[in-house]
Write a protein that holds these residues in place. Structure first.
Motif, PDB file in Angstrom:
ATOM      1  N   ARG A  74      29.792 -49.888   3.659  1.00  0.00           N
ATOM      2  CA  ARG A  74      30.726 -50.170   4.021  1.00  0.00           C
ATOM      3  C   ARG A  74      30.591 -51.973   4.042  1.00  0.00           C
ATOM      4  N   LEU A  75      31.934 -52.288   2.851  1.00  0.00           N
ATOM      5  CA  LEU A  75      32.172 -53.455   2.374  1.00  0.00           C
ATOM      6  C   LEU A  75      33.085 -54.383   3.231  1.00  0.00           C
ATOM      7  N   ASP A  76      32.963 -54.728   4.149  1.00  0.00           N
ATOM      8  CA  ASP A  76      33.685 -55.083   4.729  1.00  0.00           C
ATOM      9  C   ASP A  76      33.397 -56.703   5.299  1.00  0.00           C
ATOM     10  N   ARG A  77      32.974 -57.496   5.205  1.00  0.00           N
ATOM     11  CA  ARG A  77      32.847 -59.358   4.693  1.00  0.00           C
ATOM     12  C   ARG A  77      33.094 -59.718   3.301  1.00  0.00           C
ATOM     13  N   LEU A  78      33.735 -60.798   3.595  1.00  0.00           N
ATOM     14  CA  LEU A  78      34.279 -61.512   1.947  1.00  0.00           C
ATOM     15  C   LEU A  78      33.593 -63.086   2.810  1.00  0.00           C
ATOM     16  N   VAL A  79      32.701 -63.106   1.302  1.00  0.00           N
ATOM     17  CA  VAL A  79      32.316 -64.355   1.495  1.00  0.00           C
ATOM     18  C   VAL A  79      32.111 -65.271  -0.173  1.00  0.00           C
ATOM     19  N   HIS A  80      32.518 -66.519   0.567  1.00  0.00           N
ATOM     20  CA  HIS A  80      32.611 -67.515  -1.096  1.00  0.00           C
ATOM     21  C   HIS A  80      31.695 -68.545  -0.950  1.00  0.00           C
ATOM     22  N   ARG A  81      30.687 -68.677  -1.508  1.00  0.00           N
ATOM     23  CA  ARG A  81      29.652 -69.845  -1.156  1.00  0.00           C
ATOM     24  C   ARG A  81      30.504 -70.805  -1.975  1.00  0.00           C
ATOM     25  N   ARG A  82      29.176 -72.265  -1.651  1.00  0.00           N
ATOM     26  CA  ARG A  82      30.242 -73.475  -2.357  1.00  0.00           C
ATOM     27  C   ARG A  82      29.992 -73.523  -4.000  1.00  0.00           C
ATOM     28  N   ASN A  83      29.090 -72.163  -4.740  1.00  0.00           N
ATOM     29  CA  ASN A  83      29.115 -72.434  -5.660  1.00  0.00           C
ATOM     30  C   ASN A  83      29.892 -72.013  -7.119  1.00  0.00           C
ATOM     31  N   GLY A  84      30.734 -71.277  -5.823  1.00  0.00           N
ATOM     32  CA  GLY A  84      32.157 -70.673  -6.342  1.00  0.00           C
ATOM     33  C   GLY A  84      32.137 -69.195  -6.232  1.00  0.00           C
ATOM     34  N   LEU A  85      30.432 -68.417  -6.225  1.00  0.00           N
ATOM     35  CA  LEU A  85      30.775 -67.671  -6.325  1.00  0.00           C
ATOM     36  C   LEU A  85      30.763 -66.313  -4.696  1.00  0.00           C
ATOM     37  N   LEU A  86      32.030 -65.465  -4.941  1.00  0.00           N
ATOM     38  CA  LEU A  86      32.488 -64.758  -4.254  1.00  0.00           C
ATOM     39  C   LEU A  86      32.045 -63.144  -4.407  1.00  0.00           C
ATOM     40  N   TYR A  87      31.895 -62.890  -3.363  1.00  0.00           N
ATOM     41  CA  TYR A  87      31.707 -61.341  -2.679  1.00  0.00           C
ATOM     42  C   TYR A  87      32.257 -60.898  -2.032  1.00  0.00           C
ATOM     43  N   LEU A  88      31.305 -59.579  -1.559  1.00  0.00           N
ATOM     44  CA  LEU A  88      31.853 -58.468  -0.461  1.00  0.00           C
ATOM     45  C   LEU A  88      30.456 -57.843  -0.572  1.00  0.00           C
ATOM     46  N   ALA A  89      30.405 -57.575   1.187  1.00  0.00           N
ATOM     47  CA  ALA A  89      29.088 -57.544   1.179  1.00  0.00           C
ATOM     48  C   ALA A  89      29.646 -56.314   2.784  1.00  0.00           C
ATOM     49  N   PRO A  90      28.165 -55.890   2.986  1.00  0.00           N
ATOM     50  CA  PRO A  90      28.097 -54.928   4.284  1.00  0.00           C
ATOM     51  C   PRO A  90      27.755 -56.412   5.578  1.00  0.00           C
ATOM     52  N   SER A  91      28.273 -56.123   6.739  1.00  0.00           N
ATOM     53  CA  SER A  91      28.313 -56.411   7.596  1.00  0.00           C
ATOM     54  C   SER A  91      26.927 -56.471   8.612  1.00  0.00           C
ATOM     55  N   GLU A  92      26.721 -54.988   8.269  1.00  0.00           N
ATOM     56  CA  GLU A  92      25.262 -54.486   8.491  1.00  0.00           C
ATOM     57  C   GLU A  92      25.029 -53.594   7.362  1.00  0.00           C
TER      58      GLU A  92
END
Length: 174
Positions: A74-92
């Protein structure tokens, strides 16, 4: 004479329908940056970098010997890093995903492959060089993972292209 080399990695390839839905949602956010094309969406299990093509048989045998179980991701988290990387990740991250990545890393290191020293981070890259602030929430994307693959990264005038060399099934969920 040196054997030709290939840029290789093991990954979970995002199924076509799901990849299209994810890309459509991402594109609807109107973010600036360099989006990953839908056909290239994947979750990297182990990055090998440049490897001589003579080691492909060894990699195939190593992957075929793994005993990992299929799982629901389950990809339910959106993360934006300072280096410009945007990704989806599982909370668990599912235990079966962590087990698969752990088995793979151990087998690769035992066989003498050099891997990055950082901890495994389950994520699906959506965009690089994303300068805009993404939305605070994202939809949930569910994925039934039943296999993993060995991919080769090739560079073309249109950008990176990932060619699947082989895939291996995971054991059925009990």
């Amino acid at each position: 004479m040196n054997a030709p080399s290939m840029r290789l990695f093991f990954a979970l390839r995002c199924p076509t329908g799901l990849a299209e839905r994810i890309a459509e949602w991402r594109d609807g956010q109107r973010l600036s940056g360099r989006p990953v094309v839908a056909a290239n969406l994947h979750l990297t299990l182990a990055f090998l970098g440049q490897q001589p093509s003579t080691r492909l048989g060894e990699l195939r045998g190593l992957a075929a010997a793994l005993q990992a179980t299929a799982f629901e991701l389950r990809l339910d988290r959106l993360v934006h890093r300072r280096n410009g990387l945007l990704y989806l990740a599982p909370s668990e991250p599912p235990a079966a995903l962590l087990d698969l990545a752990g088995q793979l890393h151990l087998a690769l290191r035992t066989a003498g492959f050099t891997l990055e020293e950082r901890s495994f981070l389950a994520h699906l890259t959506l965009m690089r060089r994303c300068s805009a602030r993404p939305p605070p929430t994202c939809p949930t994307f569910d994925w039934s993972v039943g296999h993993f693959a060995l991919l080769a990264s090739e560079t073309s005038q249109r950008g990176g292209l990932y060619q699947q060399l082989e895939q291996w099934p995971l054991l059925p969920i009990r």
